[in-house]
Design an enzyme around this catalytic site. Structure first.
Site, short mmCIF file in Angstrom:
data_model
loop_
_atom_site.label_atom_id
_atom_site.label_comp_id
_atom_site.label_asym_id
_atom_site.label_seq_id
_atom_site.Cartn_x
_atom_site.Cartn_y
_atom_site.Cartn_z
N GLN A 162 0.94 -1.24 0.20
CA GLN A 162 -0.12 -0.19 0.64
C GLN A 162 0.97 0.97 -0.54
O GLN A 162 1.79 1.03 1.00
CB GLN A 162 -0.61 -0.25 1.59
CG GLN A 162 -2.59 1.12 1.32
CD GLN A 162 -3.35 0.46 2.19
OE1 GLN A 162 -3.43 -0.95 2.23
NE2 GLN A 162 -3.46 1.50 2.50
N SER A 211 4.18 -6.15 2.93
CA SER A 211 2.95 -6.04 3.33
C SER A 211 2.30 -6.53 2.53
O SER A 211 1.89 -7.94 2.35
CB SER A 211 2.61 -4.27 3.49
OG SER A 211 1.45 -4.57 4.65
N LEU A 212 1.46 -5.87 2.30
CA LEU A 212 -0.23 -6.55 0.96
C LEU A 212 0.71 -7.34 0.03
O LEU A 212 0.22 -8.16 -0.75
CB LEU A 212 -0.36 -5.36 0.70
CG LEU A 212 -1.52 -5.83 -0.54
CD1 LEU A 212 -2.54 -6.47 -0.20
CD2 LEU A 212 -2.19 -4.17 -1.09
N ARG A 218 -8.76 -8.37 4.79
CA ARG A 218 -8.06 -7.07 5.39
C ARG A 218 -7.50 -6.12 5.43
O ARG A 218 -8.07 -5.68 6.81
CB ARG A 218 -6.08 -7.79 4.50
CG ARG A 218 -5.14 -7.86 5.35
CD ARG A 218 -3.96 -8.15 4.73
NE ARG A 218 -3.20 -8.03 5.59
CZ ARG A 218 -2.17 -6.89 4.87
NH1 ARG A 218 -2.02 -5.84 3.71
NH2 ARG A 218 -1.09 -6.52 5.11
N HIS A 271 0.86 -3.05 11.34
CA HIS A 271 1.18 -3.49 11.49
C HIS A 271 2.30 -3.21 13.18
O HIS A 271 2.60 -3.32 13.78
CB HIS A 271 2.61 -3.29 10.77
CG HIS A 271 2.85 -3.85 9.39
ND1 HIS A 271 2.24 -5.18 9.15
CD2 HIS A 271 1.90 -3.34 7.95
CE1 HIS A 271 2.35 -5.36 8.00
NE2 HIS A 271 1.94 -3.97 6.96
N GLN A 323 1.45 -11.30 10.56
CA GLN A 323 1.63 -9.96 9.70
C GLN A 323 1.38 -9.19 9.82
O GLN A 323 1.96 -7.71 9.70
CB GLN A 323 1.98 -10.16 8.52
CG GLN A 323 2.90 -9.51 6.76
CD GLN A 323 2.31 -9.45 6.17
OE1 GLN A 323 0.64 -8.49 6.50
NE2 GLN A 323 2.78 -9.49 5.26
#
Length: 315
Positions: A13, A94-95, A119, A205, A254
């Site tokens: 993102q 991440s994503l 998510r 996170h 995560q």
């Protein structure tokens, strides 16, 4: 045959923008087919959203995540369709880890689209808008950042922690808005060159995302996962995994754990990789990777010309 000196990385993102894939990419049948599949799964014209926006719609977390996933998977499929070599390793920020797992054959594309949309919704609702924040800290070592964040958290203004170890000298902190603001001031006083508030709607996170992790765990329970055909280096511990159940657990962890991107790229470089292809919109990861290890040569598939250059370089 996999190229032992090549890895693919997938952005997260922040890389979204109107026109984030050139209109010329529509010439690739794989790109058209991937966007059509995503549009059918999501109930909206994803290609029109990518090409025409509006930017505000692209920035909504629950929209951003499936759109970025679609763009990355489309470029991967176009690469494969064009006869591109198979990389030795994959990783996603991440994503982007979901994109990597789809491209590795561990997770189905339709399942991944549904999961990342959920998510995004789970992350958005875990902390009410305005209560959390994130900031990029430039020019300070990791140990100092961790220490100052711990001191601010102990002072009682809320929780704040380092959450994205993007490259040496570039770390993102996140947590309760007041604690992030206080930590930013303390970090600048402690030697950081800059502390830049990020325009995000939730403290990604951090431990504050645990409720989102619990909900994602429920969603993941109904999804079939396979051992990846190409090893994927995971954000949480910077190692690949082959057990689908372990991968499932890491995707949950995560959400509320730091992204160890510096360690991921150090692991990849240690395996003999010298060529890294950024498979998705933007060149954010290429910039980070250059700072992590200057010996890594980066390629971007964001433009069709970049696709042609990378195909020639990695033939």
């Amino acid at each position: 045959m996999a190229l032992s000196h090549c890895a693919f990385v997938f952005p997260g993102q922040g890389s979204q923008k109107v026109g984030m894939l050139a209109a010329a990419h529509a010439a690739f049948p794989a790109v058209r087919a991937t966007f059509a599949e995503a549009s059918a799964a999501l109930g909206t014209d994803v290609w029109s959203l990518v090409q025409g926006g509006p930017q505000e719609a692209l920035n909504l977390t629950a929209t951003t995540q499936p759109v970025l996933l679609t763009a990355s998977v489309a470029l991967w499929r176009a690469w494969c369709e064009a006869g591109g070599a198979t990389p030795a390793l994959l990783a996603g920020h991440s994503l982007g880890e979901f994109s990597a797992l789809v491209c590795a054959g561990s997770l189905g594309f339709a399942d991944a689209l549904r999961l990342v949309r959920q998510r995004g919704e789970f992350m958005q609702t875990a902390v009410p808008v305005g209560q959390g924040g994130m900031a990029a800290i430039i020019g300070l070592d990791d140990d100092s950042i961790n220490r100052i964040c711990a001191e601010v958290s102990a002072a009682g203004e809320g929780e704040v922690a380092a959450v994205n170890f993007n490259s040496p000298g570039q770390v993102v902190i996140a947590g309760h808005a007041a604690a992030v603001e206080r930590a930013s001031a303390e970090l600048k006083a402690g030697g950081a060159k800059r502390a830049l508030p990020l325009p995000v709607s939730a403290p990604f996170h951090t431990a504050l995302m645990r409720p989102a992790g619990e909900r994602l765990q429920e969603a993941l329970a109904s999804v079939t996962m396979h051992a990846p055909a190409i090893p994927v280096v995971h954000n949480v511990h910077a190692q690949p995994e082959s057990d689908p159940e372990r991968i499932r657990a890491l995707l949950v962890e995560q959400i509320y754990s730091p992204v160890q991107w510096t360690r991921c790229m150090a692991y990849i470089a240690a395996q003999g990789v010298t060529q890294v292809v950024e498979c998705g919109p933007g060149k954010v990861l290429s910039g980070l990777n250059k700072r992590i290890d200057s010996a890594l040569q980066s390629h971007s598939l964001e433009e069709p010309a970049g696709m042609a250059d990378a195909l020639a370089a990695l033939a």
